[in-house]
Design a protein around this motif. Structure first.
Motif, mmCIF file in Angstrom:
data_model
loop_
_atom_site.group_PDB
_atom_site.id
_atom_site.type_symbol
_atom_site.label_atom_id
_atom_site.label_comp_id
_atom_site.label_asym_id
_atom_site.label_seq_id
_atom_site.Cartn_x
_atom_site.Cartn_y
_atom_site.Cartn_z
ATOM 1 N N MET A 4 -46.218 2.409 103.028
ATOM 2 C CA MET A 4 -44.984 1.642 103.121
ATOM 3 C C MET A 4 -44.513 1.135 101.749
ATOM 4 N N PRO A 5 -44.333 2.033 100.773
ATOM 5 C CA PRO A 5 -43.902 1.567 99.450
ATOM 6 C C PRO A 5 -42.560 0.847 99.482
ATOM 7 N N GLN A 6 -41.790 1.039 100.575
ATOM 8 C CA GLN A 6 -40.503 0.365 100.663
ATOM 9 C C GLN A 6 -40.654 -1.150 100.624
ATOM 10 N N VAL A 7 -41.796 -1.655 101.090
ATOM 11 C CA VAL A 7 -42.026 -3.101 101.044
ATOM 12 C C VAL A 7 -41.984 -3.588 99.596
ATOM 13 N N TYR A 8 -42.594 -2.824 98.695
ATOM 14 C CA TYR A 8 -42.584 -3.214 97.278
ATOM 15 C C TYR A 8 -41.256 -2.867 96.609
ATOM 16 N N ARG A 9 -40.602 -1.825 97.083
ATOM 17 C CA ARG A 9 -39.261 -1.562 96.557
ATOM 18 C C ARG A 9 -38.320 -2.710 96.905
ATOM 19 N N ASP A 10 -38.435 -3.230 98.127
ATOM 20 C CA ASP A 10 -37.613 -4.382 98.514
ATOM 21 C C ASP A 10 -37.957 -5.600 97.662
ATOM 22 N N LEU A 11 -39.260 -5.812 97.436
ATOM 23 C CA LEU A 11 -39.696 -6.962 96.633
ATOM 24 C C LEU A 11 -39.125 -6.892 95.221
ATOM 25 N N PHE A 12 -39.264 -5.740 94.577
ATOM 26 C CA PHE A 12 -38.790 -5.636 93.195
ATOM 27 C C PHE A 12 -37.269 -5.674 93.133
ATOM 28 N N ALA A 13 -36.593 -5.081 94.108
ATOM 29 C CA ALA A 13 -35.132 -5.142 94.124
ATOM 30 C C ALA A 13 -34.639 -6.571 94.288
ATOM 31 N N ALA A 14 -35.367 -7.358 95.081
ATOM 32 C CA ALA A 14 -34.951 -8.737 95.340
ATOM 33 C C ALA A 14 -35.247 -9.668 94.172
ATOM 34 N N THR A 15 -36.083 -9.203 93.229
ATOM 35 C CA THR A 15 -36.509 -10.100 92.155
ATOM 36 C C THR A 15 -36.106 -9.615 90.771
ATOM 37 N N GLY A 16 -35.241 -8.603 90.690
ATOM 38 C CA GLY A 16 -34.758 -8.233 89.365
ATOM 39 C C GLY A 16 -34.384 -6.797 89.187
ATOM 40 N N ALA A 17 -35.366 -5.902 89.095
ATOM 41 C CA ALA A 17 -35.098 -4.500 88.799
ATOM 42 C C ALA A 17 -35.885 -3.616 89.749
ATOM 43 N N ALA A 19 -42.776 -12.362 101.835
ATOM 44 C CA ALA A 19 -41.360 -12.381 102.227
ATOM 45 C C ALA A 19 -41.118 -13.382 103.354
ATOM 46 N N ILE A 20 -42.058 -13.451 104.300
ATOM 47 C CA ILE A 20 -41.935 -14.426 105.387
ATOM 48 C C ILE A 20 -41.896 -15.841 104.835
ATOM 49 N N VAL A 21 -42.837 -16.150 103.927
ATOM 50 C CA VAL A 21 -42.929 -17.509 103.398
ATOM 51 C C VAL A 21 -41.713 -17.837 102.554
ATOM 52 N N ALA A 22 -41.244 -16.886 101.763
ATOM 53 C CA ALA A 22 -40.026 -17.157 100.979
ATOM 54 C C ALA A 22 -38.853 -17.451 101.896
ATOM 55 N N GLY A 23 -38.791 -16.754 103.046
ATOM 56 C CA GLY A 23 -37.728 -17.037 104.000
ATOM 57 C C GLY A 23 -37.866 -18.410 104.623
ATOM 58 N N LEU A 24 -39.104 -18.850 104.907
ATOM 59 C CA LEU A 24 -39.335 -20.175 105.470
ATOM 60 C C LEU A 24 -38.958 -21.287 104.484
#
Length: 491
Positions: A59-72, A482-487
């Motif tokens: 599930m590399p998309q999880v890390y793609r989402d993380l990096f997209a949400a935090t800069g590059a 991601a859950i905790v950041a949303g909370l």
């Protein structure tokens, strides 16, 4: 702007720190060790490089989402490449099969090894698993979970609950759906992805092989530790302060909420929010005031800890004849004996274990013409077995090498040097109780889907990482962040 302290610089903690910093919070990460990454460790020696923890990214998309949400984007900082086959399996009767990276190619590979009937049976089970993933993939794994009632409410109808079937085990599913005992062994293997016993883990965890086949298996060139380095760099770019050799000995909290953390040298860091990336058992046993931790302590006492691992890092001269396989698993004749040894009443090192080998075909990890092998066997935790006992680790390492030889991979005369990592080492280096790889196991329906909550028992306390919801492994710990950041929300 909230003052956030993240306790622990594992992948879950770093992911939470990056997301919260991107949301405008002032974030400090305090880590007891001298580096980041938690179980995603690395060893460099004499031109050899070893990942000492996770060796496959799903599930590399999880890390793609993380990096997209935090800069590059992720792919601007690391090179993520497919592993094909994802894993090559050898069974006790000598049968071999490699499961391809492409989901649509898996049935043909199984048919070639086990016959068309077995391939059709596997395909039907994976179709059911796809339906299960639709039920739990987003609604359960990617959202905070408040308890059993919350889980029931998220099921759209009684038919969905029947599909989840928490009363049926993975082993029972395999026996009911597969004629070939080798397919049952293959399905059982996926219970160990959460450190569990296939005879006790719920059948809903059949989503694990589905996820691996649907999303594929991936590798980061240079080793998966490169992903951890990239995430630590992203944190620094966002202004996160990373402090190492800074063990937390307590979290200051009252019924009104958290107010800070205390370090081993007596320093106190004030905080409006504390995100714990330490083992939940350590958090509730050692760091939080007893009155605040009473209920989660009781829940953890009912849980079965996950298995641990015994690891050999082998610097090998020369190349192994035959096809190169990034991941290999060599199964024993009696797979049940492994789980009896680990989860039975008298835990002991497994006499004849399944052996997992990771040997990347990557010039960055070994001198030209040589190989770096990460060899893992499942093992009981430190405590039930005293892995520090004189001679035990080296004697067992010799046994594992003999098992490899007996199964057709004798590398004993090619070993330049070896390093041994036991559950006692994991406990010391990562702070996981007994060296458990995944905190608690998924043995039983409550353990599988109801791990410690992401929202702690006092205001301002949150949990991420492998011992919290939704569980262990690189994708899941990033989901917990991601859950905790949303909370917590934006500053």
């Amino acid at each position: 702007m909230a003052g956030v302290v993240v306790v622990g610089a594992g992948m879950g903690g770093l992911a939470a720190a990056a997301r919260l910093a991107a949301l405008g919070h002032r974030v400090t990460v305090v880590e007891q060790g001298d580096t980041h990454g938690g179980k995603l460790g690395t060893l460099h020696r004499d031109g050899y490089t070893f990942d000492t923890g996770p060796s496959l990214l799903t599930m590399p998309q999880v890390y793609r989402d993380l990096f997209a949400a935090t800069g590059a984007p992720l792919d601007t900082v690391v090179d993520v490449v497919p592993v094909d086959p994802v894993c090559h399996y050898r069974f006790a009767d000598g049968t071999e099969v490699g499961l391809p990276h492409a989901e649509e190619d898996v049935p043909a590979a199984l048919a070639a090894a086990f016959g068309e009937r077995s391939a059709a049976q596997w395909r039907r089970v994976m179709a059911d698993a796809a339906h299960l993933w639709g039920l739990v993939g987003e609604s359960v794994l990617q959202r905070p979970l408040g308890g059993l009632g919350d889980l029931v409410r998220r099921s759209a109808n009684p038919r969905d609950l029947a599909a989840i079937a928490p009363w049926r085990t993975l082993r029972a599913l395999g026996r009911a759906r597969f004629d070939d005992p080798r397919l049952r062994v293959l399905l059982d293997r996926y219970a160990t992805y959460s450190g569990s016993d296939p005879r006790r883990i719920p059948a809903v965890l059949s989503v694990v092989p589905y996820v691996e086949q649907h999303f594929g298996g991936w590798y980061v060139r240079g080793g998966l530790r490169v992903l951890g380095d990239a995430l630590a760099d992203r944190c620094r770019e966002l202004g996160v302060r990373l402090r190492f050799n800074a063990p937390v000995v307590g979290i200051d909290a009252t019924s009104a909420g958290v107010s800070g953390v205390r370090l081993g040298d007596g320093e106190r860091i004030a905080a409006d929010v504390v995100v714990s990336d330490v083992d939940a058992e350590v958090l509730y046993r050692d760091l939080l005031p007893a009155r605040s931790a009473r209920r989660p302590r009781r829940a953890l006492r009912r849980a079965v800890p996950s298995l641990s691992g015994f690891v050999l890092l082998l610097a090998l001269r020369g190349r192994t004849p035959g096809p190169r396989h990034h991941h290999r698993v060599l199964f024993p004749a009696d797979y049940d004996a492994e789980f009896d040894a680990i989860f039975g009443r008298a835990p002991r090192p497994v006499p004849d274990p399944a052996v997992y080998i990771c040997s990347p075909d990557d010039p960055a990890v070994a001198p030209e013409g040589d190989e770096a092998w990460f060899v893992l066997v499942n093992a009981p935790r430190q405590g039930p077995v005293d892995w520090r006992a004189p001679g035990l680790a080296d004697d067992y390492a010799d046994r594992v090498l003999r098992v490899l030889a007996d199964r057709g991979l004798d590398v004993r005369d090619r070993v330049r040097w070896r390093e041994v990592r036991t559950p006692a080492d994991w406990e010391r280096d990562t702070g996981s109780v007994g060296g458990s790889i995944y905190g608690t196991s998924s043995n039983g329906p409550r353990a599988a889907l109801l791990r410690p909550r992401n929202r702690g028992p006092v205001p301002g306390l949150f949990l991420v990482g492998g011992s919290a919801h939704p569980g262990g492994g690189l994708p899941l710990v990033a989901m917990s962040a991601a859950i905790v950041a949303g909370l917590i929300g934006p500053a």
